[in-house]
Structure formats: C-alpha cells, structure tokens
Design a protein around this motif. Structure first.
Motif, PDB file in Angstrom:
ATOM      1  N   ALA A  12      14.119  -5.995  11.855  1.00 36.32           N
ATOM      2  CA  ALA A  12      13.384  -7.238  11.626  1.00 36.32           C
ATOM      3  C   ALA A  12      11.974  -6.927  11.125  1.00 36.32           C
ATOM      4  CB  ALA A  12      13.341  -8.076  12.897  1.00 36.32           C
ATOM      5  N   ARG A  13      11.345  -5.924  11.725  1.00 37.38           N
ATOM      6  CA  ARG A  13       9.996  -5.547  11.301  1.00 37.38           C
ATOM      7  C   ARG A  13      10.018  -4.999   9.877  1.00 37.38           C
ATOM      8  NH1 ARG A  13       5.073  -6.635  10.445  1.00 37.38           N
ATOM      9  NH2 ARG A  13       3.690  -4.840  10.413  1.00 37.38           N
ATOM     10  N   LEU A  14      11.033  -4.236   9.523  1.00 36.37           N
ATOM     11  CA  LEU A  14      11.142  -3.719   8.158  1.00 36.37           C
ATOM     12  C   LEU A  14      11.274  -4.864   7.153  1.00 36.37           C
ATOM     13  CD1 LEU A  14      13.398  -0.600   8.751  1.00 36.37           C
ATOM     14  CD2 LEU A  14      11.082  -0.589   7.791  1.00 36.37           C
ATOM     15  N   GLU A  15      11.988  -5.915   7.519  1.00 34.21           N
ATOM     16  CA  GLU A  15      12.101  -7.072   6.638  1.00 34.21           C
ATOM     17  C   GLU A  15      10.747  -7.765   6.482  1.00 34.21           C
ATOM     18  OE1 GLU A  15      15.290  -9.586   7.973  1.00 34.21           O
ATOM     19  OE2 GLU A  15      16.777  -8.001   7.741  1.00 34.21           O
ATOM     20  N   GLU A  16       9.986  -7.861   7.571  1.00 34.03           N
ATOM     21  CA  GLU A  16       8.640  -8.440   7.508  1.00 34.03           C
ATOM     22  C   GLU A  16       7.743  -7.614   6.593  1.00 34.03           C
ATOM     23  OE1 GLU A  16       7.061  -8.572  11.469  1.00 34.03           O
ATOM     24  OE2 GLU A  16       8.581  -9.985  12.170  1.00 34.03           O
ATOM     25  N   ILE A  17       7.830  -6.308   6.738  1.00 34.04           N
ATOM     26  CA  ILE A  17       7.014  -5.412   5.923  1.00 34.04           C
ATOM     27  C   ILE A  17       7.374  -5.564   4.448  1.00 34.04           C
ATOM     28  CG2 ILE A  17       6.617  -2.971   5.358  1.00 34.04           C
ATOM     29  CD1 ILE A  17       6.771  -2.427   8.415  1.00 34.04           C
ATOM     30  N   ALA A  18       8.668  -5.636   4.149  1.00 35.17           N
ATOM     31  CA  ALA A  18       9.099  -5.789   2.754  1.00 35.17           C
ATOM     32  C   ALA A  18       8.516  -7.065   2.152  1.00 35.17           C
ATOM     33  CB  ALA A  18      10.624  -5.798   2.665  1.00 35.17           C
ATOM     34  N   ALA A  19       8.529  -8.146   2.914  1.00 36.59           N
ATOM     35  CA  ALA A  19       7.980  -9.411   2.424  1.00 36.59           C
ATOM     36  C   ALA A  19       6.480  -9.290   2.164  1.00 36.59           C
ATOM     37  CB  ALA A  19       8.261 -10.531   3.417  1.00 36.59           C
ATOM     38  N   LYS A  20       5.766  -8.601   3.058  1.00 36.74           N
ATOM     39  CA  LYS A  20       4.320  -8.435   2.881  1.00 36.74           C
ATOM     40  C   LYS A  20       4.012  -7.566   1.669  1.00 36.74           C
ATOM     41  CE  LYS A  20       2.860  -9.121   7.641  1.00 36.74           C
ATOM     42  NZ  LYS A  20       2.192  -8.536   8.817  1.00 36.74           N
ATOM     43  N   VAL A  21       4.777  -6.524   1.468  1.00 38.89           N
ATOM     44  CA  VAL A  21       4.547  -5.621   0.338  1.00 38.89           C
ATOM     45  C   VAL A  21       4.805  -6.356  -0.982  1.00 38.89           C
ATOM     46  CG1 VAL A  21       5.432  -3.546  -0.826  1.00 38.89           C
ATOM     47  CG2 VAL A  21       4.941  -3.491   1.628  1.00 38.89           C
ATOM     48  N   GLU A  22       5.785  -7.240  -0.998  1.00 42.91           N
ATOM     49  CA  GLU A  22       6.099  -7.995  -2.206  1.00 42.91           C
ATOM     50  C   GLU A  22       5.103  -9.121  -2.472  1.00 42.91           C
ATOM     51  OE1 GLU A  22      10.118  -9.225  -1.533  1.00 42.91           O
ATOM     52  OE2 GLU A  22      10.927  -7.256  -2.021  1.00 42.91           O
ATOM     53  N   ASP A  23       4.319  -9.496  -1.476  1.00 43.81           N
ATOM     54  CA  ASP A  23       3.337 -10.576  -1.615  1.00 43.81           C
ATOM     55  C   ASP A  23       2.162 -10.082  -2.456  1.00 43.81           C
ATOM     56  OD1 ASP A  23       1.355 -12.495  -1.352  1.00 43.81           O
ATOM     57  OD2 ASP A  23       1.568 -12.682   0.815  1.00 43.81           O
ATOM     58  N   PRO A  24       1.883 -10.741  -3.576  1.00 45.40           N
ATOM     59  CA  PRO A  24       0.776 -10.305  -4.432  1.00 45.40           C
ATOM     60  C   PRO A  24      -0.589 -10.362  -3.739  1.00 45.40           C
ATOM     61  CG  PRO A  24       2.044 -12.072  -5.497  1.00 45.40           C
ATOM     62  CD  PRO A  24       2.594 -11.887  -4.134  1.00 45.40           C
ATOM     63  N   GLY A  25      -0.690 -11.118  -2.671  1.00 40.95           N
ATOM     64  CA  GLY A  25      -1.953 -11.236  -1.957  1.00 40.95           C
ATOM     65  C   GLY A  25      -2.234 -10.086  -1.006  1.00 40.95           C
ATOM     66  N   THR A  26      -1.277  -9.206  -0.818  1.00 42.08           N
ATOM     67  CA  THR A  26      -1.458  -8.072   0.088  1.00 42.08           C
ATOM     68  C   THR A  26      -2.245  -6.981  -0.631  1.00 42.08           C
ATOM     69  OG1 THR A  26       0.642  -8.585   1.159  1.00 42.08           O
ATOM     70  CG2 THR A  26      -0.263  -6.410   1.569  1.00 42.08           C
ATOM     71  N   SER A  27      -3.314  -6.529   0.011  1.00 39.34           N
ATOM     72  CA  SER A  27      -4.166  -5.507  -0.615  1.00 39.34           C
ATOM     73  C   SER A  27      -3.482  -4.139  -0.626  1.00 39.34           C
ATOM     74  CB  SER A  27      -5.492  -5.401   0.129  1.00 39.34           C
ATOM     75  OG  SER A  27      -5.315  -4.766   1.375  1.00 39.34           O
ATOM     76  N   LEU A  28      -3.936  -3.283  -1.525  1.00 34.41           N
ATOM     77  CA  LEU A  28      -3.378  -1.923  -1.590  1.00 34.41           C
ATOM     78  C   LEU A  28      -3.623  -1.153  -0.296  1.00 34.41           C
ATOM     79  CD1 LEU A  28      -4.219  -0.861  -5.248  1.00 34.41           C
ATOM     80  CD2 LEU A  28      -1.999  -1.498  -4.302  1.00 34.41           C
ATOM     81  N   ASP A  29      -4.766  -1.381   0.327  1.00 31.05           N
ATOM     82  CA  ASP A  29      -5.045  -0.714   1.610  1.00 31.05           C
ATOM     83  C   ASP A  29      -4.044  -1.142   2.666  1.00 31.05           C
ATOM     84  OD1 ASP A  29      -7.190   0.708   0.606  1.00 31.05           O
ATOM     85  OD2 ASP A  29      -8.677  -0.787   1.230  1.00 31.05           O
ATOM     86  N   ASP A  30      -3.733  -2.439   2.692  1.00 30.66           N
ATOM     87  CA  ASP A  30      -2.747  -2.929   3.650  1.00 30.66           C
ATOM     88  C   ASP A  30      -1.364  -2.370   3.343  1.00 30.66           C
ATOM     89  OD1 ASP A  30      -4.661  -4.400   5.023  1.00 30.66           O
ATOM     90  OD2 ASP A  30      -4.190  -6.279   3.993  1.00 30.66           O
ATOM     91  N   ILE A  31      -1.040  -2.299   2.063  1.00 33.85           N
ATOM     92  CA  ILE A  31       0.270  -1.766   1.667  1.00 33.85           C
ATOM     93  C   ILE A  31       0.410  -0.318   2.118  1.00 33.85           C
ATOM     94  CG2 ILE A  31       1.681  -1.072  -0.325  1.00 33.85           C
ATOM     95  CD1 ILE A  31       0.768  -3.678  -1.690  1.00 33.85           C
ATOM     96  N   ALA A  32      -0.635   0.452   1.997  1.00 35.48           N
ATOM     97  CA  ALA A  32      -0.576   1.859   2.416  1.00 35.48           C
ATOM     98  C   ALA A  32      -0.220   1.955   3.904  1.00 35.48           C
ATOM     99  CB  ALA A  32      -1.903   2.549   2.141  1.00 35.48           C
ATOM    100  N   GLY A  33      -0.831   1.132   4.713  1.00 33.16           N
ATOM    101  CA  GLY A  33      -0.528   1.140   6.142  1.00 33.16           C
ATOM    102  C   GLY A  33       0.886   0.659   6.428  1.00 33.16           C
ATOM    103  N   LEU A  34       1.322  -0.342   5.683  1.00 36.29           N
ATOM    104  CA  LEU A  34       2.673  -0.865   5.869  1.00 36.29           C
ATOM    105  C   LEU A  34       3.726   0.167   5.465  1.00 36.29           C
ATOM    106  CD1 LEU A  34       2.063  -4.475   4.496  1.00 36.29           C
ATOM    107  CD2 LEU A  34       2.540  -3.859   6.888  1.00 36.29           C
ATOM    108  N   VAL A  35       3.456   0.897   4.406  1.00 35.65           N
ATOM    109  CA  VAL A  35       4.394   1.942   3.967  1.00 35.65           C
ATOM    110  C   VAL A  35       4.494   3.029   5.036  1.00 35.65           C
ATOM    111  CG1 VAL A  35       4.750   3.795   2.273  1.00 35.65           C
ATOM    112  CG2 VAL A  35       4.162   1.484   1.506  1.00 35.65           C
TER     113      VAL A  35
END
Length: 62
Positions: A12-35
């Motif tokens: 479930a958390r991986l699905e949440e992360i995928a949605a956040k990474v695909e969101d254009p509003g998510t910053s690159l810094d946030d994406i790095a942490g999510l990855v």
C-alpha cells in the motif's frame, strides 16, 4: 526487538509513493527520499516473499 514485516502495508505504501512520484507537484528532493524509501520497502517485500516461498517449498513433502 524487530517488528514483523507487513507485506500488505508495504505494498500500500509503495502505491502511495508511486502516486507521489508521478505527481508533477512533487519536488525532486522529495522524490529522492521517496525512491530511497521504496527501495527499502521492495527489499523487505522480496525478503518476505523469499521466506514464504522457502516455507512452502519446505512443506511440499509433508
């Protein structure tokens, strides 16, 4: 004391992360942490599935 791995929650958390990474509003810094977080979750899922598989294969002859 190590907490038991919850595969369902991890997925479930991986699905949440995928949605956040695909969101254009998510910053690159946030994406790095999510990855990084997703890598740890994937590692946990693989370990869990490996353990389940070994358990099932070990019980085939019984």
């Amino acid at each position: 004391m190590e907490q038991e791995f919850d595969y369902t929650k991890a997925m479930a958390r991986l699905e949440e992360i995928a949605a956040k990474v695909e969101d254009p509003g998510t910053s690159l810094d946030d994406i790095a942490g999510l990855v990084k977080e997703s890598g740890e979750l994937i590692k946990g899922c693989r370990g869990y599935l490996r353990t389940v598989r070994e358990s099932v294969e070990g019980n085939d002859g019984q």
